[in-house]
Scaffold this motif. Structure first.
Motif, mmCIF file in Angstrom:
data_model
loop_
_atom_site.group_PDB
_atom_site.id
_atom_site.type_symbol
_atom_site.label_atom_id
_atom_site.label_comp_id
_atom_site.label_asym_id
_atom_site.label_seq_id
_atom_site.Cartn_x
_atom_site.Cartn_y
_atom_site.Cartn_z
ATOM 1 N N TRP A 148 0.843 -1.210 0.000
ATOM 2 C CA TRP A 148 0.000 0.000 0.000
ATOM 3 C C TRP A 148 0.876 1.258 0.000
ATOM 4 O O TRP A 148 0.687 2.178 -0.797
ATOM 5 N N THR A 149 1.867 1.287 0.862
ATOM 6 C CA THR A 149 2.748 2.446 0.953
ATOM 7 C C THR A 149 3.520 2.642 -0.353
ATOM 8 O O THR A 149 3.717 3.768 -0.799
ATOM 9 N N ALA A 150 3.930 1.537 -0.931
ATOM 10 C CA ALA A 150 4.701 1.636 -2.171
ATOM 11 C C ALA A 150 3.863 2.276 -3.279
ATOM 12 O O ALA A 150 4.362 3.098 -4.057
ATOM 13 N N VAL A 151 2.601 1.878 -3.314
ATOM 14 C CA VAL A 151 1.722 2.473 -4.332
ATOM 15 C C VAL A 151 1.625 3.986 -4.128
ATOM 16 O O VAL A 151 1.785 4.779 -5.059
ATOM 17 N N ILE A 152 1.423 4.356 -2.874
ATOM 18 C CA ILE A 152 1.335 5.793 -2.581
ATOM 19 C C ILE A 152 2.638 6.485 -2.964
ATOM 20 O O ILE A 152 2.640 7.541 -3.601
ATOM 21 N N LEU A 153 3.746 5.859 -2.592
ATOM 22 C CA LEU A 153 5.044 6.464 -2.891
ATOM 23 C C LEU A 153 5.265 6.581 -4.387
ATOM 24 O O LEU A 153 5.929 7.506 -4.860
ATOM 25 N N GLY A 154 4.680 5.649 -5.133
ATOM 26 C CA GLY A 154 4.784 5.730 -6.589
ATOM 27 C C GLY A 154 4.194 7.031 -7.101
ATOM 28 O O GLY A 154 4.842 7.788 -7.831
ATOM 29 N N PHE A 155 2.983 7.310 -6.673
ATOM 30 C CA PHE A 155 2.346 8.569 -7.073
ATOM 31 C C PHE A 155 3.154 9.765 -6.576
ATOM 32 O O PHE A 155 3.343 10.755 -7.278
ATOM 33 N N PHE A 156 3.623 9.636 -5.342
ATOM 34 C CA PHE A 156 4.359 10.727 -4.730
ATOM 35 C C PHE A 156 5.619 11.041 -5.533
ATOM 36 O O PHE A 156 5.937 12.200 -5.802
ATOM 37 N N GLU B 264 1.115 20.242 -13.347
ATOM 38 C CA GLU B 264 0.246 20.740 -12.277
ATOM 39 C C GLU B 264 -0.551 19.598 -11.648
ATOM 40 O O GLU B 264 -0.731 19.543 -10.437
ATOM 41 N N TYR B 265 -1.028 18.695 -12.502
ATOM 42 C CA TYR B 265 -1.755 17.539 -11.957
ATOM 43 C C TYR B 265 -0.846 16.711 -11.060
ATOM 44 O O TYR B 265 -1.199 16.357 -9.939
ATOM 45 N N ALA B 266 0.351 16.408 -11.595
ATOM 46 C CA ALA B 266 1.250 15.516 -10.870
ATOM 47 C C ALA B 266 1.626 16.100 -9.524
ATOM 48 O O ALA B 266 1.627 15.394 -8.504
ATOM 49 N N SER B 267 1.923 17.413 -9.500
ATOM 50 C CA SER B 267 2.327 17.982 -8.219
ATOM 51 C C SER B 267 1.149 18.032 -7.254
ATOM 52 O O SER B 267 1.336 17.888 -6.040
ATOM 53 N N SER B 268 -0.064 18.230 -7.786
ATOM 54 C CA SER B 268 -1.228 18.196 -6.889
ATOM 55 C C SER B 268 -1.453 16.782 -6.365
ATOM 56 O O SER B 268 -1.754 16.585 -5.182
ATOM 57 N N ILE B 269 -1.263 15.813 -7.258
ATOM 58 C CA ILE B 269 -1.418 14.421 -6.828
ATOM 59 C C ILE B 269 -0.360 14.067 -5.788
ATOM 60 O O ILE B 269 -0.621 13.313 -4.851
ATOM 61 N N MET B 270 0.804 14.693 -5.935
ATOM 62 C CA MET B 270 1.853 14.467 -4.940
ATOM 63 C C MET B 270 1.343 14.848 -3.546
ATOM 64 O O MET B 270 1.601 14.142 -2.569
ATOM 65 N N ILE B 271 0.617 15.940 -3.487
ATOM 66 C CA ILE B 271 0.099 16.377 -2.185
ATOM 67 C C ILE B 271 -0.969 15.402 -1.695
ATOM 68 O O ILE B 271 -1.019 15.076 -0.498
ATOM 69 N N VAL B 272 -1.792 14.925 -2.612
ATOM 70 C CA VAL B 272 -2.802 13.945 -2.218
ATOM 71 C C VAL B 272 -2.114 12.680 -1.697
ATOM 72 O O VAL B 272 -2.478 12.135 -0.650
#
Lengths: 648, 250, 269, 408
Positions: D21-29, D376-384
Motif C-alpha cells: 500500500w505504501t509503495a503504491v502511494i510512494l509511486g504517485f508521490f 500541475e496535476y502531478a504535483s497536486s497528486i503528490m500532495i494527495v
C-alpha cells in the motif's frame, strides 16, 4: 538509550538553538535571496559611455536613416534620426532590431567555399578564376535598391561586357518601366505625401511596406488635413488608418485607376502630350465606369466619388502599386490631375562605367536568370524566386545565412550595416532627391569584409575601396561628406514630371484585368516585421507578429466570412493552397477586411535556412505566386495570382 | 532508578549548553568569514603613485560626462593619455619578435622596445605593474576588469550626479544617525576633503598604495562593502529624500 | 476610490488614428528594456530536454511584451469592416489594481511622476498583480531569459536582466527619466521640471507616425496636457475607476466605445 | 512485525500488505516529486499557466484543500470552546486532515511562486494592504498551530507514551488545547476570509469584485461560511473512506450525522448569503460598470452551468439534505450530500480563481481558456499522496480514533 546518544541529541538541540542566536542563518537566508537576484546564468549588463551615432540601416527594402545607440562602443539599440528626412525620428520594425541581428549567431563568420572555410585571399583567387572563365556570361542580382554598391557591381559587369544586372522584383521597377519605358518620362517618380491634400494609394501599401515606409509614415503624420484613401484587395495596416478603404482586386487596379480617370477626363482635364486624344478615346470607350465595374467589381459611384474628391483637391496624388499597367494608369491620372507627383532627378554617378538606375531596373528577373557566374548581393532569390535563377557558379554576399547562401557555391560574409560604409540614394517614392550616408559604428565581429571593396579588387574600376567610391559619390551628389557622416541628408527638390506620352495604346490593352485559373484570388501582403523577400524576421520581431499571420509554426491566411462559408471552412481550419508551381499549408482566420473570393497570405515566412526566429515558421507564399506576363507592357507581374484552396 | 534520573537531568543541561555555546561562538566569530572569498585586483594599481607622485586629480580619471553620467573606472582611452604605448606598434613589434600575442609572460620577458620605451614608472616593482597593465590590457584593447569595492548589482541605479553636491560637512550633523552607514572616522577629520567620496567609498582611497583584496560573498557575489538597501534608505530618509522603489532600482 | 496624485504626472496620449500597428514600438521597447527574444530551446539547461520546449513568440499568452499592440475590429462584415490598432503600455493607473494586492511591496506607486514601480529583486512571483490587472499589462518570466549565443553582449544598460519567476511590466523607460534628471542637474536645470522631450520613452521615440505622445499631464508646457483633454480622448475601462495615466484618442466613435464600453450611461463605479 | 507500535488494543493489516500500500502511494508521490523538481529547476514555464491565467490549478487546489481542511478549526472551536463533547470522537481526525491540507497547500505554494528562495519576504517586507499578506501570515501561523495540535496525538503513540515526560507533556498539551483551538479558530477564520477577500478586492476584475464591510469585501465572509459549511463533512467523508478501506468502524454514525448537521446548518446560512450576493452582483454591480450577467459566461468551458452546479446542485441541494434529519440520518444520503457539498466548494474556488481572470475585461480582448498540464496535476497528486501517506501512518501507529476499540 545510551547516555552518549542522548547527550549527543541534547547537544544538537543546543547547537541548533545556539546558531539561531547568531547571524549565520539570517545572513544565509538573506544571501540566498540575493543570489536569486543575481543568478550566475543570467547575463550581466555592461556599462560605459552611451552614444548615439548616425548611420543607415538597410534591413528593409528602402533602408532607414537611424542613430545607433552604443554603450561602451557596443551597439545595443536603434533610434530614429530626426535630422534625416527619411527617418524624422522614426524607424521601421526591421531596422529597429538591427543591432541584435549584428550579434546574431546566424551571422556568416568567414568565407565558405562549398561548405569549407577559406581565407579571403583564397576567395579572391577563386572568384578571379571564375570571372576569367565566364567571360561575359556574368550576372548580378542585387537586393539593394538604392545603394552605390550597385554602381560597383554594374561597373564590374560593364568591364566584362555583360548587362545582366538584376534587381529583386519591386514596385520601383514597375514604376520605371511605366514611366521611362512606356511614357518616355524623365527621372524617378516620387510622391509628396506630406504636401498632398488627397492621396489615393492605388495598391501601394505605403504605410506598412511600400516605398520609403518610415518617410511615408512621417509624411502621413505630418499631413494634418490630407485625406488618405486606400484601394486594394485587403484592408492592410495602411487601410486601418486611411480615411477610406476601397476594395479593389490587384489585377483590376489599372482598370480601376482608368475608371477614375474617366471621370477626371469627363471633367475636362487634359495633358499636353502627343497621344492625349487617343488616350482619352481609349479611356472613354474601354474604361467607362460600367465596364470597369463589370471587370473589377468596384461600383461606378465609388469611382465617381473618388474622382470628385481628387478633382476638388488642390494637390492630389495617386500612388500606384503592382503591375506596370497599374503604374502607367496612375501616372497618367496624376498628369491629368497635375498634383503632388514628382520627378526626382538621379544623382551623378561615382563610377563612370556604372549603369544608371533605370538601366539597372531594365532586366526582369521574373523572366529568369541564367549565367555561368552569378553574384548575389544581399538578396535572397533562392527563397523568393526559387525557379527563376540558375547559374554555373554562384557567389553570394550576405551578412547572415539565407537560402541563397546555403545553396551558393561561394559564400562571402559582408559586414553588417553598422560595421560598414553604405549609402541611401533617393529610395523609390521620396518626393525629393535625398542622399544619406552610413558610416561604421562598430568594429566587425566576424571575419567579414566590404563586398564592394572586394569587387573593386577584381577589376580595375578606378577605386581601391568602397569608402573612396562613396567619397566620389558625395562629390558627384554635391554634398559634404562630413555633414553626411553626421547624419544629415543632402536634399534636392523633386521636379514637375514631364512625359512624352501617355502610352495610350499599350495601357489600353495592359489594363485589362487578367486573372489566373484558380478558384480564389491570392492576396499576398508584406509586413515589415514578418520580413521582406531578402530579409527574414529579426530576433525581437516575432513577438509583434500577430496570430493572424502565424500560429505556432503554421502560417495563417485570412479571408472574409462570405469566402469562408463558400469554401466550407472556419477559423482554425487547416487548408492547402495550391498555385503557381507549389503548395502551402495554412490555417484559416476569418478577417472581414479581405475581398470576397480572395485569400490573403503573408509573404516572408517559411524560411528553410536561418535562425530559430524565422526557420520553419509558417510557409513560403512565393512558392504559390503565379508569374503572368504583361504582354502589352513587356513585363511580368505577380498581380492576378490565384490559388485553389482545399481543406485538409 | 533515582540515580539515573538525576544523571539524566544533569546530562540534559550540560550538553545542551555546550552545543549552544559552540555554535554561538562559531556563528559569530568563524562562519561569517566563510561567506567571503578574497580576490585580488587584476593589476596592482596604486592611487598614491598617481595622486601623490604624479599630482593627478580625482577628476582626471573619475569624472562626469556631459550627459550627467559618471565615468567610474577609467577606460584604456583615458589611461593611454599617459601610458602612451601605441597598441598597433606594440603588436607589430610582438609579431616581429615571433611571440604569440596572448602569451603575456613571454611578452613581458621579451622587453619589447615599443613597450619598454614608453613605460613611465621609476622603480622596478611599479614598472612591473605598469608593464603588466600595458601587455595584458592596453595593447590587447581589453578593458581592465577592476573589482568595485562598492559593487552594486544591475538592478540598482545610482546617480553620482544626484549626490555630487552633498558635502561631508553637511552630513556630519547626522553622524550619530548614520553611525551604521558611514565609517564614523570620516566625520572626525580636522578639515573635510573637498570631495565627498569618503561617505560611501573606501576612506581616503587616493592615498592608498596597495589596494586591499576584494571580499566577494560566495553566495551573492556582492562585495563585503556593498552598501545594502537599508543604508541607502536610512540616509535618504534622514535627508528627506524619496525612498520610492524606482529612486534606486531599474 | 483613492487616486494617488503627484505634482508631476507622466502620461501618454496615444493617437489610435495614427497607429498602423507596425510593431516598431514593441521592438524598440524590447531592445531598450532587455527583453530576451523568445527561444524554444535552452541549450544551457539539460533538464529542459526532459520536459516541454520553452515557448516561442507565436504563443501570445506567454510572450513578454511590455508594449503590446491590440487589433480592434468594428465587428462588421465585408465591406463595412474597419480595423484599428491600439498600443497598450502599462497604464500607470492613479488607483492601480496591482499595487495594493502585492504581498511584499514589490510594486508601488510612490514616486513623483506617478510611474508604478515594479522591483524585480523583491518580487516573489506570486502573480497576484497579474490577476488584478485588467489590462494584461503585467508579464511573468516563465523561463530564464536567454539570448542566442553572442547576442547578450549587446544588452541595453537601461534595465537589469530579470531572472525567471518574477513579474515585470512597462515602466515608461524609467531609467531614461533618471538620465534626463542627471542631464538637468549637469545643465543646472531643475530635475523636477523637465522640458518637453527631455524625457522620452523608447516606444514614443521610435514610432514612425508619432502616434505616441508623452509628457507631464500636469505641465501646461507639455503637449499631452492639452491632448488628454481633447473630446476625442478616452481611457481604457474608465468606469472601473483605475484612473490610468495613459489616454487614447480617436475620431472614430466605435474605437472610443470599444476602449471603454462602460462609458455609456450610468455614473460609474 | 511492527505490532508493538500499534495503538492499544486494535488490529492492523500485515506488514507486507502495508508495504505494498505504501509503495503504491510512494509511486504517485515520486511522480509528483519529479514534476516538482522540474518546476523548481526550469521554472513555472513547465506548467500550463500563462500571462492570462497566472492563477490556475494550483491556486484552485490550494483554496479547495484549505476550505476542506476547515473542518479542523471549526470542529476544534465547537469541541474546545463550545464544549460539544460528542465531537471528541472525531476531533483527532479533523486535526490530522487539517494538518495535511494546510501543509500540503504550503508545499504547493512554494512551487507556485516564481522565486521560492524569497518566500520569507512575506514576513520581512509585508504589505499590510494585501489580502495575500494576511493569507501568508495566517496560513503559516495556523499551520504551526495545527502542528502543535497534532503533537499530542503523536506523543500518545503507545511506546513513546510510556516515557513519563512525554506522557506528562502530552497530557499538559491536551489541557491547554482550548487555547490553541481558539487561536486556530481566529487565524483560520481570518485567512479563509482573506482568501475570499483576495478576489473580492480585485477592482479590475468585475467577475469577482464585491463591495463589502469596512475593508472586507463580501467574498471574505462568503469564503468563511463556505469553508465551515463543507470542512466538517469532508472529515466525515475521509472517515467514511477510511472505514471502507480498513473494513472497520472508526467513528459512530451519530457523530458523523452531527458533523453533517453542523455543516448543513452553516451551508444553509452560506447559501442564503451566496444567492443574495450573486443576485446583487448580477443586478447591482455589473450594470453599474456597464456589464451584464450574460457577458460573464462563455461557451461550455466557462458556461453558466458552472454557476448553477455550484449554487443549486452542490449548494442548495446538499444544504437541504443535511439539515433534514430524515435524509441526514441515512448513511448513503449523508455521504451523497457530503460529496455534493465538498464538490460545490471546490467548484466555487475554481470559478473564483479561473473564471475571474478568464473574463476579458477589455472589450476588445477575447476569452482565453486554461487547462492545467500534467506538471500541475502531478504535483497536486503528490500532495494527495502525501496526505494518504500521513493518514496511513497515523492510522497505523497513533490512537486516531478513540472509539475504534468499542465499535469493533
Amino acid at each position: 538509550m545510551s547516555v552518549a546518544r542522548r547527550a549527543f541529541i541534547q547537544m544538537s538541540v543546543g547547537a541548533t538553538v545556539g546558531i539561531l542566536f547568531t547571524p549565520t542563518v539570517w545572513v544565509a537566508l538573506d544571501d540566498v535571496s540575493i543570489w536569486t537576484q543575481n543568478w550566475p546564468w543570467i547575463p550581466r549588463l555592461k556599462y560605459g559611455e552611451v552614444k548615439s551615432v548616425p548611420t543607415v540601416s538597410k534591413m528593409c527594402d528602402s533602408g532607414c536613416a537611424v542613430k545607433v545607440r552604443t554603450c561602451a562602443g557596443e551597439a545595443f539599440a536603434v533610434a530614429g534620426n530626426e535630422d534625416n528626412p527619411l527617418s524624422g525620428g522614426g524607424v521601421c520594425p526591421l531596422c529597429a532590431n538591427s543591432a541584435q541581428v549584428k550579434n546574431s549567431p546566424n551571422r556568416i563568420k568567414t568565407p565558405m567555399l562549398n561548405g569549407e572555410e577559406i581565407s579571403w585571399d583564397k576567395a579572391k583567387e577563386v572568384v578571379a578564376e571564375k570571372l576569367d572563365a565566364a567571360g561575359s556570361s556574368v550576372a548580378v542580382i542585387s537586393g539593394d535598391q538604392n545603394g552605390t554598391v550597385n554602381e560597383v557591381f554594374s561597373a564590374l559587369l560593364a568591364d566584362k561586357g555583360s548587362d545582366a544586372f538584376y534587381m529583386m522584383p519591386c514596385d520601383m521597377q514597375a514604376a520605371d518601366k511605366a514611366w521611362t519605358g512606356l511614357m518616355g518620362g524623365y527621372g524617378q517618380i516620387g510622391y509628396d505625401l506630406e504636401g498632398a491634400d488627397v492621396v489615393l494609394l492605388a495598391g501601394a501599401d505605403a504605410l506598412e511596406s511600400w516605398g520609403p515606409t518610415v518617410a511615408n509614415l512621417k509624411a502621413f503624420a505630418a499631413n494634418g488635413s490630407g485625406k488618405f484613401l486606400f484601394a486594394g484587395p485587403m484592408q492592410t495596416k495602411t487601410a486601418a488608418v486611411a480615411d477610406k478603404w476601397v476594395p479593389v482586386p490587384a489585377e483590376g487596379m489599372a482598370a480601376f485607376t482608368l475608371g477614375v480617370a474617366y471621370y477626371v477626363l469627363q471633367a475636362g482635364m487634359t495633358v499636353d502630350v502627343a497621344d492625349f486624344a487617343p488616350f482619352r478615346a481609349m479611356v472613354m470607350n474601354d474604361y467607362s465606369p460600367a465596364k470597369v465595374e463589370a471587370a473589377t467589381g468596384v461600383k461606378a459611384d465609388r469611382m465617381a466619388a473618388i474622382a470628385k474628391q481628387l478633382l476638388a483637391a488642390s494637390n492630389p496624388v495617386v500612388v500606384p502599386g503592382g503591375s506596370v499597367a497599374a503604374h502607367g494608369a496612375a501616372f497618367a491620372l496624376n498628369l491629368l490631375l497635375g498634383g503632388a507627383m514628382k520627378a526626382v532627378p538621379e544623382f551623378g554617378k561615382a563610377v563612370s562605367t556604372a549603369m544608371s538606375r533605370s538601366e539597372m531596373l531594365n532586366k526582369d528577373i521574373l523572366e529568369g536568370v541564367n549565367a555561368d557566374l552569378l553574384f548575389v548581393y544581399e538578396a535572397n532569390p533562392a527563397y523568393a524566386l526559387p525557379e527563376q535563377v540558375k547559374a554555373g557558379f554562384t557567389v553570394a554576399f550576405d551578412s547572415v545565412n539565407t537560402e541563397t547562401t546555403a545553396s551558393a557555391d561561394l559564400v562571402l560574409p559582408t559586414l553588417h550595416g553598422f560595421e560598414r560604409f553604405d549609402d541611401l540614394a533617393s529610395p523609390y517614392g521620396v518626393a525629393d532627391a535625398t542622399y544619406s550616408l552610413g558610416v561604421p559604428v562598430s568594429k566587425p565581429s566576424v571575419n567579414a569584409a566590404c563586398a564592394a571593396t572586394f569587387v573593386l579588387g577584381l577589376a580595375d574600376l578606378g577605386f581601391e575601396t568602397f569608402e573612396e567610391v562613396l567619397e566620389a559619390k558625395a562629390e558627384a551628389v554635391g554634398a559634404d561628406m562630413d555633414a553626411l557622416a553626421e547624419g544629415g541628408a543632402y536634399v534636392a527638390p523633386g521636379e514637375t514630371p514631364v512625359a512624352a506620352g501617355l502610352a495610350a495604346n499599350v495601357l489600353g490593352k495592359a489594363a485589362v484585368p487578367v486573372k489566373g485559373s484558380g478558384a480564389l484570388g491570392l492576396v499576398p501582403y508584406t509586413l515589415l516585421n514578418v520580413g521582406t523577400a531578402n530579409r527574414a524576421t529579426t530576433p525581437n520581431a516575432p513577438c509583434t507578429i500577430s496570430n493572424n499571420q502565424l500560429l505556432g509554426d503554421k502560417m495563417v491566411v485570412m479571408m472574409n466570412s462570405a469566402t469562408a462559408k463558400q469554401l466550407g471552412v472556419g477559423v482554425g481550419s487547416k487548408v492547402k493552397l495550391s498555385g503557381g508551381n507549389g503548395e502551402c499549408e495554412a490555417l484559416v482566420q476569418v478577417f472581414e477586411g479581405v475581398l470576397t473570393g480572395a485569400v490573403a497570405a503573408p509573404l516572408g515566412m517559411g524560411h528553410t535556412v536561418g535562425d530559430e526566429f524565422s526557420k520553419g515558421k509558417g510557409d513560403n507564399v512565393y512558392k504559390i505566386l503565379t508569374v503572368s506576363s504583361e504582354a502589352a507592357a513587356g513585363a511580368s507581374t505577380w498581380a492576378g495570382s490565384t490559388v485553389n484552396v482545399a481543406k485538409i | 532508578m533515582e540515580e539515573r534520573r538525576a544523571s539524566k537531568r544533569c546530562g540534559g543541561v550540560l550538553p545542551f549548553i555546550i552545543g549552544f555555546l559552540a555554535t554561538c561562538v562559531l556563528g559569530w566569530a568563524v562562519i561569517p568569514g566563510l561567506f567571503f572569498d578574497k580576490v585580488e585586483q587584476p593589476v596592482w594599481f596604486s592611487h598614491a603613485v598617481h595622486v601623490d607622485g604624479q599630482g593627478m586629480d580625482c577628476e582626471s580619471c573619475h569624472y562626469f560626462r556631459d550627459d550627467g553620467s559618471y565615468a567610474g573606472f577609467p577606460t584604456n582611452e583615458v589611461c593611454a593619455e599617459c601610458h602612451a604605448v601605441d597598441p598597433e606598434e606594440a603588436m607589430e613589434a610582438i609579431a616581429e619578435a615571433g611571440i604569440d600575442p596572448s602569451d603575456y609572460d613571454a611578452i613581458m620577458k621579451a622587453e619589447i622596445g615599443a613597450i619598454e620605451d614608453n613605460l613611465a614608472s621609476g622603480d622596478d616593482d611599479m614598472m612591473a605593474a605598469e608593464r603588466e597593465y600595458v601587455v595584458k590590457y592596453l595593447i590587447q584593447g581589453k578593458e581592465v576588469p577592476w573589482l568595485n569595492y562598492q559593487f552594486q548589482p544591475d538592478n540598482v541605479y545610482f546617480s553620482h550626479a544626484a549626490h555630487k553636491d552633498m558635502t561631508i560637512e553637511d552630513m556630519a550633523e547626522l553622524k550619530k544617525e548614520l553611525s551604521d552607514v558611514v565609517d564614523p572616522s570620516v566625520f572626525e577629520a580636522e578639515e573635510f576633503p573637498e570631495q565627498n567620496c569618503n561617505l560611501c567609498h573606501m576612506k581616503d582611497i587616493h592615498l592608498n598604495d596597495v589596494p586591499p583584496a576584494f571580499q566577494r560573498n560566495i553566495l551573492s557575489g556582492y562585495s563585503k562593502m556593498t552598501m545594502k538597501m537599508w543604508k541607502c534608505e536610512r540616509c535618504h530618509a534622514l535627508k528627506g529624500q524619496p525612498n520610492a522603489c524606482y529612486t534606486c532600482h531599474k | 476610490m483613492h487616486v494617488k496624485e503627484f505634482k508631476i504626472k507622466w502620461g501618454m496620449v496615444i493617437d489610435i488614428d495614427k497607429c498602423t500597428g507596425c510593431g516598431a514600438c514593441m521592438v524598440g521597447c524590447q531592445v531598450e528594456n532587455n527583453i530576451a527574444p523568445m527561444t524554444k530551446s535552452d541549450p544551457y539547461n539539460y533538464a529542459q530536454a526532459l520536459t516541454k520546449d520553452r515557448d516561442d513568440a507565436s504563443n501570445k499568452l506567454r510572450t513578454l511584451t511590455w508594449m503590446n499592440v491590440y487589433e480592434l475590429s468594428n465587428g462588421k462584415a465585408f465591406p463595412e469592416h474597419e480595423t484599428a490598432y491600439l498600443p497598450r503600455p502599462c497604464m500607470q493607473c492613479g488607483n492601480p489594481a496591482c499595487v495594493p494586492v502585492c504581498p511584499v511591496v514589490a510594486t508601488d506607486k510612490n514616486e513623483e511622476g506617478g510611474i508604478v514601480s515594479q522591483i524585480y529583486p523583491r518580487c516573489i512571483g506570486c502573480r497576484y498583480c497579474m490577476a488584478a490587472c485588467p489590462y494584461h499589462a503585467r508579464y511573468f518570466n516563465w523561463w530564464d531569459p536567454l539570448w542566442p549565443e553572442g547576442m547578450d553582449k549587446g544588452l541595453s544598460p537601461a534595465a537589469s536582466v530579470r531572472p525567471r519567476g518574477v513579474v515585470e511590466k512597462c515602466n515608461f523607460c524609467h531609467s531614461r527619466y533618471m538620465e534626463a534628471k542627471n542631464q538637468a542637474r549637469m545643465d543646472g536645470e531643475d530635475p523636477m521640471n523637465l522640458s518637453e522631450g527631455a524625457y522620452t520613452t523608447a516606444c514614443q521615440e521610435i514610432c514612425p507616425t508619432g502616434a505616441i505622445h508623452f509628457g507631464d499631464l500636469n505641465n501646461p508646457e507639455h503637449a499631452v496636457h492639452e491632448l488628454h483633454k481633447s473630446p476625442n480622448a478616452f481611457r481604457l475601462l474608465e468606469k472601473l475607476g483605475l484612473s490610468p495615466q495613459v489616454y487614447y484618442m480617436s475620431e472614430r466613435e466605435w474605437v472610443r466605445k470599444q476602449g471603454d464600453n462602460y462609458n455609456a450611461g450610468g455614473s460609474g463605479h | 512485525m511492527d505490532s508493538k507500535l500499534f495503538p492499544e488494543g486494535v488490529q492492523r493489516c500485515g506488514f507486507g500488505q502495508f508495504l505494498i500500500w505504501t509503495a503504491v502511494i510512494l509511486g504517485f508521490f515520486t511522480w509528483g516529486l519529479y514534476s516538482a523538481v522540474l518546476v523548481l529547476y526550469n521554472g513555472i514555464g513547465t506548467t500550463g499557466l500563462d500571462n492570462y491565467f497566472g492563477f490556475g490549478a494550483w491556486i484552485t487546489f490550494d483554496l479547495a484543500v484549505i476550505a476542506l481542511g476547515a473542518g479542523a478549526f471549526f470542529t476544534g472551536l465547537l469541541k474546545y470552546i463550545l464544549k460539544i463533547k460528542q465531537l471528541e470522537k472525531i476531533i483527532n481526525l479533523t486535526v490530522v486532515v487539517g494538518f495535511i491540507c494546510y501543509s500540503g497547500a504550503m508545499l504547493v505554494l512554494t512551487l507556485d511562486i516564481g522565486q521560492p528562495g524569497r518566500a520569507w519576504f512575506g514576513y520581512w517586507h509585508p504589505n499590510v494592504h494585501s489580502m495575500l499578506t494576511e493569507v501568508i501570515f495566517c496560513i503559516t501561523c495556523y499551520c504551526t498551530v495545527l502542528i502543535i495540535e497534532f503533537i499530542p496525538l503523536v506523543l500518545e503513540q503507545k511506546q513513546w507514551n510510556k516515557i513519563p515526560f512525554i506522557h506528562a507533556l502530552a497530557h499538559n498539551m491536551h489541557i491547554n488545547m482550548a487555547l490553541f483551538a481558539g487561536l486556530g479558530a481566529f487565524l483560520s477564520t481570518f485567512h479563509q476570509g482573506s482568501l475570499g477577500g483576495m478576489y473580492g478586492v480585485l477592482i479590475g476584475r468585475p467577475f469577482a469584485f464585491r463591495e463589502g464591510f469596512f475593508i472586507w469585501p463580501w467574498t471574505f465572509f462568503l469564503f468563511i461560511l463556505s469553508a465551515v459549511g463543507s470542512g466538517p463533512v469532508f472529515t466525515v467523508l475521509v472517515c467514511g473512506f477510511m472505514e471502507k478501506l480498513t473494513g472497520k468502524k472508526l467513528v459512530d454514525f451519530k457523530t458523523k450525522a452531527l458533523m453533517g448537521k453542523i455543516a448543513g446548518t452553516m451551508l444553509c446560512v452560506y447559501m442564503f448569503f451566496k444567492i443574495l450576493d450573486t443576485w446583487a452582483w448580477a443586478n447591482g454591480y455589473l450594470p453599474s460598470v456597464g456589464l451584464t450577467f450574460d457577458q460573464m459566461f462563455y461557451g461550455v468551458i466557462y458556461g453558466k452551468w458552472l454557476l448553477w452546479t455550484e449554487i443549486v446542485l452542490c449548494g442548495v441541494v446538499p444544504a437541504i439534505m443535511l439539515i433534514t434529519p430524515a435524509i441526514r440520518n441515512r448513511p448513503a444520503l449523508l455521504y451523497t450530500a457530503a460529496l455534493l457539498d465538498c464538490f460545490g466548494v471546490c467548484v466555487n474556488r475554481y470559478i473564483f480563481t479561473v473564471q475571474t481572470i478568464a473574463f476579458p475585461v477589455m472589450p476588445f480582448d477575447a476569452w482565453q481558456t486554461y487547462a492545467p498540464n500534467w506538471v500541475e496535476y502531478a504535483s497536486s497528486i503528490m500532495i494527495v499522496a502525501y496526505g494518504f501517506l500521513v493518514l496511513t501512518l497515523v492510522y497505523r501507529y497513533l490512537p486516531l480514533f478513540p472509539q475504534e476499540r468499542e465499535l469493533n
